[in-house]
Design an enzyme around this catalytic site. Structure first.
Site, PDB file in Angstrom:
ATOM      1  N   ASP A  65       0.849  -1.177   0.000  1.00 27.16           N
ATOM      2  CA  ASP A  65       0.000   0.000   0.000  1.00 27.16           C
ATOM      3  C   ASP A  65       0.895   1.240   0.000  1.00 27.16           C
ATOM      4  O   ASP A  65       1.952   1.220   0.630  1.00 27.16           O
ATOM      5  CB  ASP A  65      -0.855  -0.016   1.279  1.00 27.16           C
ATOM      6  CG  ASP A  65      -2.166   0.703   1.150  1.00 27.16           C
ATOM      7  OD1 ASP A  65      -2.798   0.605   0.096  1.00 27.16           O
ATOM      8  OD2 ASP A  65      -2.563   1.369   2.128  1.00 27.16           O
ATOM      9  N   TYR A  67       2.375   4.857   1.156  1.00 25.97           N
ATOM     10  CA  TYR A  67       2.393   5.582   2.429  1.00 25.97           C
ATOM     11  C   TYR A  67       1.220   6.544   2.452  1.00 25.97           C
ATOM     12  O   TYR A  67       0.885   7.166   1.437  1.00 25.97           O
ATOM     13  CB  TYR A  67       3.702   6.358   2.579  1.00 25.97           C
ATOM     14  CG  TYR A  67       4.926   5.480   2.654  1.00 25.97           C
ATOM     15  CD1 TYR A  67       5.133   4.634   3.741  1.00 25.97           C
ATOM     16  CD2 TYR A  67       5.882   5.496   1.643  1.00 25.97           C
ATOM     17  CE1 TYR A  67       6.265   3.831   3.819  1.00 25.97           C
ATOM     18  CE2 TYR A  67       7.014   4.699   1.716  1.00 25.97           C
ATOM     19  CZ  TYR A  67       7.204   3.865   2.801  1.00 25.97           C
ATOM     20  OH  TYR A  67       8.319   3.078   2.866  1.00 25.97           O
ATOM     21  N   PHE A  78       7.935   1.137  -1.050  1.00 27.47           N
ATOM     22  CA  PHE A  78       8.945   1.340  -0.003  1.00 27.47           C
ATOM     23  C   PHE A  78       9.678   2.680  -0.107  1.00 27.47           C
ATOM     24  O   PHE A  78      10.423   3.053   0.783  1.00 27.47           O
ATOM     25  CB  PHE A  78       9.969   0.196   0.024  1.00 27.47           C
ATOM     26  CG  PHE A  78       9.383  -1.126   0.395  1.00 27.47           C
ATOM     27  CD1 PHE A  78       9.098  -1.426   1.719  1.00 27.47           C
ATOM     28  CD2 PHE A  78       9.082  -2.074  -0.575  1.00 27.47           C
ATOM     29  CE1 PHE A  78       8.528  -2.639   2.077  1.00 27.47           C
ATOM     30  CE2 PHE A  78       8.529  -3.292  -0.237  1.00 27.47           C
ATOM     31  CZ  PHE A  78       8.249  -3.579   1.098  1.00 27.47           C
ATOM     32  N   HIS A 187       8.939  -9.667   6.240  1.00 30.74           N
ATOM     33  CA  HIS A 187       8.831  -8.264   5.844  1.00 30.74           C
ATOM     34  C   HIS A 187       9.860  -7.435   6.618  1.00 30.74           C
ATOM     35  O   HIS A 187      10.189  -7.749   7.764  1.00 30.74           O
ATOM     36  CB  HIS A 187       7.412  -7.770   6.148  1.00 30.74           C
ATOM     37  CG  HIS A 187       7.063  -6.480   5.506  1.00 30.74           C
ATOM     38  ND1 HIS A 187       7.402  -5.260   6.051  1.00 30.74           N
ATOM     39  CD2 HIS A 187       6.397  -6.200   4.348  1.00 30.74           C
ATOM     40  CE1 HIS A 187       6.958  -4.290   5.266  1.00 30.74           C
ATOM     41  NE2 HIS A 187       6.352  -4.825   4.235  1.00 30.74           N
TER      42      HIS A 187
END
Length: 220
Positions: A65, A67, A78, A187
């Site tokens: 998703d 930020y 990222f 993760h």
């Protein structure tokens, strides 16, 4: 339908753009941008595709998703805009990068240099409402990005798919492991990085595979 996306991707995904779900998706997202709440990224929705054309893809890093805070998301998983505080997951990515291949942690969280070398930094969902993580899940973005992953798996060979966390690993089930390298670990989030992300050496592993198959290794 007309979609403003990099030409090689427009050709590769032309059938997807004509499906009813995508028409509904774009209408819903367009209305969201016109609403009272900010939607991120404020532009650059297809930035991952713009910076990494279909023919240049060598590595795929799947996120979930964008930020959901201001001045962060710019269409790359990222990654955050230059001048923005580096988020915790990206700090851990940089830490592993240092441990893996010795690169000092970067001062910027902008991963554009990765994208322009052939790293597709793809989020499963490409838009989000301010302050509401996962708010645009279920609109159709996941179906679209599933099609992107499958198209790459089907039509290319010797790509590296880096799948951090269970969500990305589930999304990567369509990748053919006989044709591509799949790197999986926990993760990089602070909640899970110590469960197998640290020490997984994804960057050196990716470069070794690319070199083996005649590609230039990435300058991470």
């Amino acid at each position: 339908m007309h979609v403003k996306i990099e030409p090689s991707w427009k050709e590769a995904l032309k059938e997807e753009f004509e499906l009813p779900y995508f028409t509904e998706l774009t209408a819903t997202v367009r209305n969201a941008y016109l609403g009272d709440e900010p939607v991120y990224p404020p532009q650059f929705v297809f930035n991952a595709f713009t910076l990494c054309p279909f023919d240049t893809v060598r590595v795929v890093i799947l996120g979930q998703d964008p930020y959901h805070g201001p001045h962060q998301a710019h269409g790359l998983s990222f990654s955050v805009r230059d001048g923005t505080d580096i988020p915790p997951s990206l700090k851990n990515i940089y830490k592993e990068l240092h441990e893996d291949i010795g690169l000092a942690p970067k001062q910027s969280g902008d991963l554009t240099p990765w994208a322009t070398q052939g790293v597709l930094l793809l989020n499963a969902t490409l838009t989000v409402v301010h302050g509401k993580p996962n708010s645009h899940q279920g609109l159709g973005w996941e179906r679209f990005t599933d099609a992107v992953v499958k198209k790459l798996s089907d039509e290319k060979e010797h790509l590296v798919f880096i799948l951090w966390g269970k969500y990305a690993q589930k999304k990567g089930l369509v990748v053919d492991p006989k044709k591509h390298l799949i790197i999986q670990s926990a993760h990089p989030s602070p909640l899970s990085a110590h469960n197998g992300f640290f020490g997984s050496k994804p960057f050196s592993t990716a470069n070794a595979y690319l070199t083996k198959h005649g590609y230039t290794p990435l300058e991470w």
